[in-house]
Design a protein around this motif. Structure first.
Motif, PDB file in Angstrom:
ATOM      1  N   TYR A 104       0.851  -1.179   0.000  1.00  0.00           N
ATOM      2  CA  TYR A 104       0.000   0.000   0.000  1.00  0.00           C
ATOM      3  C   TYR A 104       0.898   1.244   0.000  1.00  0.00           C
ATOM      4  N   GLY A 116      -2.405  13.160   3.915  1.00  0.00           N
ATOM      5  CA  GLY A 116      -3.810  13.517   3.805  1.00  0.00           C
ATOM      6  C   GLY A 116      -4.646  12.550   2.993  1.00  0.00           C
ATOM      7  N   GLN A 117      -4.019  11.499   2.512  1.00  0.00           N
ATOM      8  CA  GLN A 117      -4.739  10.511   1.708  1.00  0.00           C
ATOM      9  C   GLN A 117      -4.854   9.202   2.468  1.00  0.00           C
ATOM     10  N   GLY A 118      -5.831   8.426   2.076  1.00  0.00           N
ATOM     11  CA  GLY A 118      -5.945   7.095   2.642  1.00  0.00           C
ATOM     12  C   GLY A 118      -4.919   6.167   2.014  1.00  0.00           C
ATOM     13  N   LEU A 119      -4.766   5.009   2.596  1.00  0.00           N
ATOM     14  CA  LEU A 119      -3.899   3.992   2.026  1.00  0.00           C
ATOM     15  C   LEU A 119      -4.479   3.520   0.702  1.00  0.00           C
ATOM     16  N   GLN A 120      -3.628   3.442  -0.303  1.00  0.00           N
ATOM     17  CA  GLN A 120      -4.068   2.987  -1.619  1.00  0.00           C
ATOM     18  C   GLN A 120      -3.310   1.717  -1.972  1.00  0.00           C
ATOM     19  N   LEU A 121      -4.041   0.701  -2.419  1.00  0.00           N
ATOM     20  CA  LEU A 121      -3.417  -0.556  -2.787  1.00  0.00           C
ATOM     21  C   LEU A 121      -2.632  -0.403  -4.087  1.00  0.00           C
ATOM     22  N   LEU A 137      -5.180  -7.608   8.287  1.00  0.00           N
ATOM     23  CA  LEU A 137      -3.875  -7.327   7.705  1.00  0.00           C
ATOM     24  C   LEU A 137      -2.879  -6.942   8.789  1.00  0.00           C
ATOM     25  N   TYR A 155     -13.622  -2.544   8.336  1.00  0.00           N
ATOM     26  CA  TYR A 155     -12.468  -2.761   9.207  1.00  0.00           C
ATOM     27  C   TYR A 155     -12.063  -1.450   9.882  1.00  0.00           C
ATOM     28  N   LEU A 178      -8.073   4.551  11.187  1.00  0.00           N
ATOM     29  CA  LEU A 178      -8.379   4.287   9.789  1.00  0.00           C
ATOM     30  C   LEU A 178      -9.522   3.295   9.671  1.00  0.00           C
ATOM     31  N   GLN A 220      -8.948  -4.253   0.503  1.00  0.00           N
ATOM     32  CA  GLN A 220      -9.523  -3.341   1.479  1.00  0.00           C
ATOM     33  C   GLN A 220      -9.251  -1.910   1.006  1.00  0.00           C
ATOM     34  N   PHE A 235      -9.270   1.987   1.903  1.00  0.00           N
ATOM     35  CA  PHE A 235      -9.130   2.766   3.123  1.00  0.00           C
ATOM     36  C   PHE A 235      -9.655   4.188   2.972  1.00  0.00           C
ATOM     37  N   GLY A 236     -10.190   4.708   4.058  1.00  0.00           N
ATOM     38  CA  GLY A 236     -10.543   6.109   4.142  1.00  0.00           C
ATOM     39  C   GLY A 236      -9.336   6.933   4.545  1.00  0.00           C
ATOM     40  N   PRO A 237      -9.518   8.267   4.604  1.00  0.00           N
ATOM     41  CA  PRO A 237      -8.396   9.162   4.922  1.00  0.00           C
ATOM     42  C   PRO A 237      -8.026   9.181   6.391  1.00  0.00           C
TER      43      PRO A 237
END
Lengths: 115, 115
Positions: free
Chosen positions: A36, A41-46, A103, B33, B91, B104, B106-108
């Motif tokens: 990831y 300021g961003q969410g986790l991105q796969l 995870l 989650y 998160l 999954q 994710f949000g920020p």
């Protein structure tokens, strides 16, 4: 219990140079592995994931990773880094005991890109 | 379509107070989650839901933490008698199902600061 080690806290790469981020996991069977990326300021991105088949996995944004069972590694690579790749990168493994839904993340590697 | 959203984006509270953090998953996603990310660390699993029920809450640190998802969509993470050590980014993620290796999203995050 499963665990993930990302030995490099920070890495600095020149723009246009190649990149390899290391990830080692502790797991008895074939793991479910993920990379990831997290930008401020961003969410986790796969970026990509592996759970079977070809050990070289292609992901988004030009990233790839190779699963090496003999080394318990799942290193992330990119042939030419762009300034926009500067971010924090997390390797994660799925937990067998919960059907791989829980995870377990490494501590992350912060990538800095120099001009 | 809309991604995972979390409110508030930032929350400052005083030690001993009660807080609620909200997560709106991607529409139609059945699994939800919660993770907690402390400074300099990777996300740590707290709990996940399949529908309305908590399928695994093994990551909740103690009984001050509780999460609900009454209608199988929005979820609220509740923290009672907050402590300074609860300060972290919380998160939320959702996935369309529970198949192994399911992505999954994710949000920020909500950044919680306990003074």
């Amino acid at each position: 219990a499963q665990s993930v080690t990302q030995p490099d806290i920070h890495i600095t790469v020149s723009e246009g140079a190649s990149l390899e981020l290391r990830c080692n996991y502790s797991y008895g069977a074939t793991p479910y592995l993920f990379w990831y990326v997290q930008s401020p300021g961003q969410g986790l991105q796969l970026l990509l994931k592996y759970f079977s088949g070809d050990t070289l996995v292609q992901g988004i944004k030009g990233f790839e990773a190779e699963f090496k069972r003999s080394q318990s590694s799942f290193n992330l690579r990119k042939p030419s880094v762009h300034w926009s790749d500067a971010a924090e990168y997390f390797c994660a493994v799925g937990d067998l005991n919960t059907g791989f839904q829980k995870l377990v993340f490494g501590t992350g590697t912060r990538l800095l890109v120099s001009p | 379509g809309a991604g995972v959203s979390q409110t508030p984006s930032n929350k400052v509270t005083e030690k001993g107070k009660y807080v609620e953090l909200r997560c709106d998953p991607i529409s139609g996603h059945t699994a939800l989650y919660w993770y907690r990310q402390s400074l300099g660390q990777g996300p740590e699993f707290l709990i996940y839901f399949q529908g309305t029920g908590a399928a695994d809450d093994s990551g909740l640190p103690n009984d001050r933490f509780f999460a609900v998802r009454p209608e199988g969509s929005v979820s609220t993470l509740k923290i009672q008698r907050t402590e300074r050590g609860d300060s972290a980014v919380y998160l939320c993620a959702s996935s369309s199902g529970l198949a192994p290796g399911e992505t999954q999203y994710f949000g920020p995050g909500t950044r919680l600061l306990v003074l």
